[in-house]
Design an enzyme around this catalytic site. Structure first.
Site, short mmCIF file in Angstrom:
data_model
loop_
_atom_site.label_atom_id
_atom_site.label_comp_id
_atom_site.label_asym_id
_atom_site.label_seq_id
_atom_site.Cartn_x
_atom_site.Cartn_y
_atom_site.Cartn_z
N LYS A 138 -3.13 5.79 -4.13
CA LYS A 138 -4.27 6.65 -3.78
C LYS A 138 -4.17 8.01 -4.46
O LYS A 138 -3.08 8.55 -4.64
CB LYS A 138 -4.32 6.86 -2.26
CG LYS A 138 -4.15 5.59 -1.47
CD LYS A 138 -4.33 5.80 0.02
CE LYS A 138 -3.91 4.56 0.79
NZ LYS A 138 -2.48 4.53 1.14
N HIS B 27 -8.08 9.29 -1.55
CA HIS B 27 -7.33 9.26 -0.29
C HIS B 27 -8.04 10.00 0.86
O HIS B 27 -7.99 9.59 2.00
CB HIS B 27 -5.94 9.88 -0.52
CG HIS B 27 -4.91 9.49 0.49
ND1 HIS B 27 -3.57 9.49 0.22
CD2 HIS B 27 -5.02 9.09 1.78
CE1 HIS B 27 -2.90 9.12 1.31
NE2 HIS B 27 -3.77 8.86 2.27
N TYR C 183 2.54 10.12 -0.52
CA TYR C 183 3.68 9.63 0.27
C TYR C 183 5.01 9.96 -0.41
O TYR C 183 6.06 9.91 0.22
CB TYR C 183 3.62 8.10 0.50
CG TYR C 183 2.41 7.58 1.24
CD1 TYR C 183 1.54 8.43 1.90
CD2 TYR C 183 2.13 6.22 1.29
CE1 TYR C 183 0.42 7.94 2.56
CE2 TYR C 183 1.02 5.72 1.95
CZ TYR C 183 0.16 6.59 2.58
OH TYR C 183 -0.94 6.09 3.23
N ASP D 266 0.82 -1.21 0.00
CA ASP D 266 0.00 0.00 0.00
C ASP D 266 0.86 1.26 0.00
O ASP D 266 1.64 1.49 0.92
CB ASP D 266 -0.87 0.00 1.27
CG ASP D 266 -1.80 1.19 1.35
OD1 ASP D 266 -2.96 1.08 0.91
OD2 ASP D 266 -1.38 2.25 1.86
N1 LIG Z 1 -5.38 6.10 4.15
C1 LIG Z 1 -4.74 6.83 5.03
O1 LIG Z 1 -5.06 8.00 5.26
C2 LIG Z 1 -3.60 6.21 5.80
C3 LIG Z 1 -3.11 6.85 6.94
C4 LIG Z 1 -2.04 6.25 7.63
C5 LIG Z 1 -1.53 5.04 7.19
N2 LIG Z 1 -2.02 4.44 6.05
C6 LIG Z 1 -1.48 3.13 5.56
O2 LIG Z 1 -1.47 2.19 6.63
C7 LIG Z 1 -0.15 1.71 6.82
C8 LIG Z 1 0.10 1.36 8.29
O3 LIG Z 1 -0.11 2.50 9.12
P1 LIG Z 1 1.07 3.33 9.80
O4 LIG Z 1 2.33 3.08 9.08
O5 LIG Z 1 0.61 4.72 9.92
O6 LIG Z 1 1.16 2.77 11.28
P2 LIG Z 1 1.21 1.36 12.05
O7 LIG Z 1 1.37 0.25 11.07
O8 LIG Z 1 0.09 1.34 13.03
O9 LIG Z 1 2.52 1.52 12.91
C9 LIG Z 1 3.81 1.57 12.38
C10 LIG Z 1 4.80 1.76 13.52
O10 LIG Z 1 4.83 0.59 14.37
C11 LIG Z 1 6.17 0.08 14.45
N3 LIG Z 1 6.05 -1.38 14.44
C12 LIG Z 1 5.61 -2.15 13.41
N4 LIG Z 1 5.56 -3.44 13.79
C13 LIG Z 1 6.00 -3.50 15.07
C14 LIG Z 1 6.16 -4.56 16.00
N5 LIG Z 1 5.87 -5.82 15.67
N6 LIG Z 1 6.62 -4.25 17.25
C15 LIG Z 1 6.91 -2.96 17.58
N7 LIG Z 1 6.77 -1.91 16.74
C16 LIG Z 1 6.31 -2.19 15.49
C17 LIG Z 1 6.90 0.64 13.25
O11 LIG Z 1 8.26 0.86 13.53
P3 LIG Z 1 9.46 0.30 12.60
O12 LIG Z 1 9.16 0.67 11.17
O13 LIG Z 1 10.68 0.97 13.14
O14 LIG Z 1 9.46 -1.19 12.80
C18 LIG Z 1 6.20 2.00 13.04
O15 LIG Z 1 6.77 2.97 13.89
C19 LIG Z 1 0.73 2.85 6.29
O16 LIG Z 1 2.05 2.48 6.04
C20 LIG Z 1 -0.05 3.26 5.06
O17 LIG Z 1 0.20 2.38 3.99
C21 LIG Z 1 -3.05 5.01 5.36
#
Ligand SMILES: NC(=O)c1ccc[n+]([C@@H]2O[C@H](COP(=O)([O-])OP(=O)(O)OC[C@H]3O[C@@H](n4cnc5c(N)ncnc54)[C@H](OP(=O)(O)O)[C@@H]3O)[C@@H](O)[C@H]2O)c1
Length: 288
Positions: A77, A110, A48, A43
């Site tokens: 998106k 988005h 981004y 994704d």
């Molecule tokens: N549509 C939208 O508006 C929107 C908004 C936000 C996100 N998204 C999508 O959703 C995806 C995921 O959301 P997100 O990246 O915001 O946040 P998330 O997946 O909730 O959290 C990512 C964070 O958690 C850490 N992490 C991951 N696995 C871990 C584990 N097993 N143990 C400890 N820490 C861990 C990562 O650190 P490290 O990388 O250092 O491991 C990073 O800091 C995004 O990448 C994006 O593709 C979409």
């Protein structure tokens, strides 16, 4: 990988890898490592700024024979545009060119601002032309999703929204099920906010199965029938986060998680004036 069937018959992996906030110079390697670890859903988003690097990671994985293009499910998106009906087709072509792909498996509006109806018409046309296998929305609250479904012929296949233990969206999921729109969770870990990874309730649940907090959270989303996107730049966490298909949370575990619901975003409200202001500024900057 477990899959989910969307309302147009397209199947998608239920667990995926997101590249939001991965530094540009690390994105291609992270995408490649994620595919190597077994992720098939990737994704990204034009805003981004890493579509090119995401495409490079995908290309390397395909070139090295780890996967075929058909085995991957790639999402991008459309960011807010002032005149989406005119510009969306070009933006989609730009994403495809930038990523080095002939088609995308999923393309989303988005943010819920501006002429989302014009954007949708352009996306429906691109879907009919075979450039987008599935199309959907993101960050639409349930009321807006219902209005959008009611006023369009093509129902979105997906609504990508924040879902995590602090903001569980139980009623929102029911509304989406009623209208046949699949919920996809962003920030399943709430990016670690409210000390998610050390939460004693989640830790205790995981201990019973020899699983970590991250694994408990993703398993909980799988059992709810939600598609989830996890992000990590570390191969060991990528492997940890995908290792969730060999245990099952009990009804009691799920009740304990339900009690953690704060029913509000761990980030921001899309209707807050200062937030909308921020998005309008982002749009102006990107359209310059
Ligand atoms: N549509 C939208 O508006 C929107 C908004 C936000 C996100 N998204 C999508 O959703 C995806 C995921 O959301 P997100 O990246 O915001 O946040 P998330 O997946 O909730 O959290 C990512 C964070 O958690 C850490 N992490 C991951 N696995 C871990 C584990 N097993 N143990 C400890 N820490 C861990 C990562 O650190 P490290 O990388 O250092 O491991 C990073 O800091 C995004 O990448 C994006 O593709 C979409």
């Amino acid at each position: 990988m477990q899959t989910i069937k969307l309302n147009n018959g397209v199947e998608m992996p239920q667990l995926g890898f997101g590249v939001y906030q991965i530094p540009l110079e690390e994105t291609a390697e992270a995408v490649y490592q994620a595919i190597k670890a077994g992720y098939r859903l990737i994704d990204t988003a034009s805003i981004y700024g890493n579509e090119k690097e995401t495409g490079e990671g995908i290309k390397r994985a395909i070139d090295e024979g780890l996967v075929t293009r058909e085995e991957l499910f790639v999402t991008s998106k459309l960011f807010i545009l002032q005149a989406p009906e005119e510009k969306a087709a070009e933006t989609i072509e730009h994403s495809l060119d930038t990523m080095g792909l002939d088609y995308l498996d999923l393309y989303l509006i988005h943010q819920p601002y501006g002429d989302v109806y014009g954007a949708w018409r352009a996306m429906v046309a691109a879907q009919k032309a075979g450039k987008l296998r599935a199309i959907g929305i993101s960050n639409f609250k349930s009321a807006k999703m219902i209005e959008f479904v009611g006023l369009n012929e093509v129902t979105p296949q997906i609504n990508q929204i924040e879902v995590n233990p602090w903001n569980q969206r139980i009623e929102d999921q029911e509304w989406h099920e009623k209208y046949g729109v699949q919920v996809e969770a962003w920030a399943p870990f709430a990016e670690g906010r409210h000390e998610l990874f050390t939460n004693p309730v989640l830790k205790e649940i995981g201990k019973q199965y020899g699983k970590t907090v991250g694994q408990v959270v993703l398993r909980w989303l799988m059992q709810r029938g939600i598609v989830a996107l996890a992000k990590s730049v570390r191969p060991e966490r990528m492997a940890e986060n995908i290792d969730i298909f060999d245990f099952e949370l009990s009804t009691e575990d799920i009740e304990k998680i339900a009690a953690l619901d704060m029913k509000e975003s761990a980030f921001f409200d899309h209707d807050a004036p200062q937030q909308v202001e921020w998005f309008m500024k982002r749009m102006e900057d990107t359209e310059k």
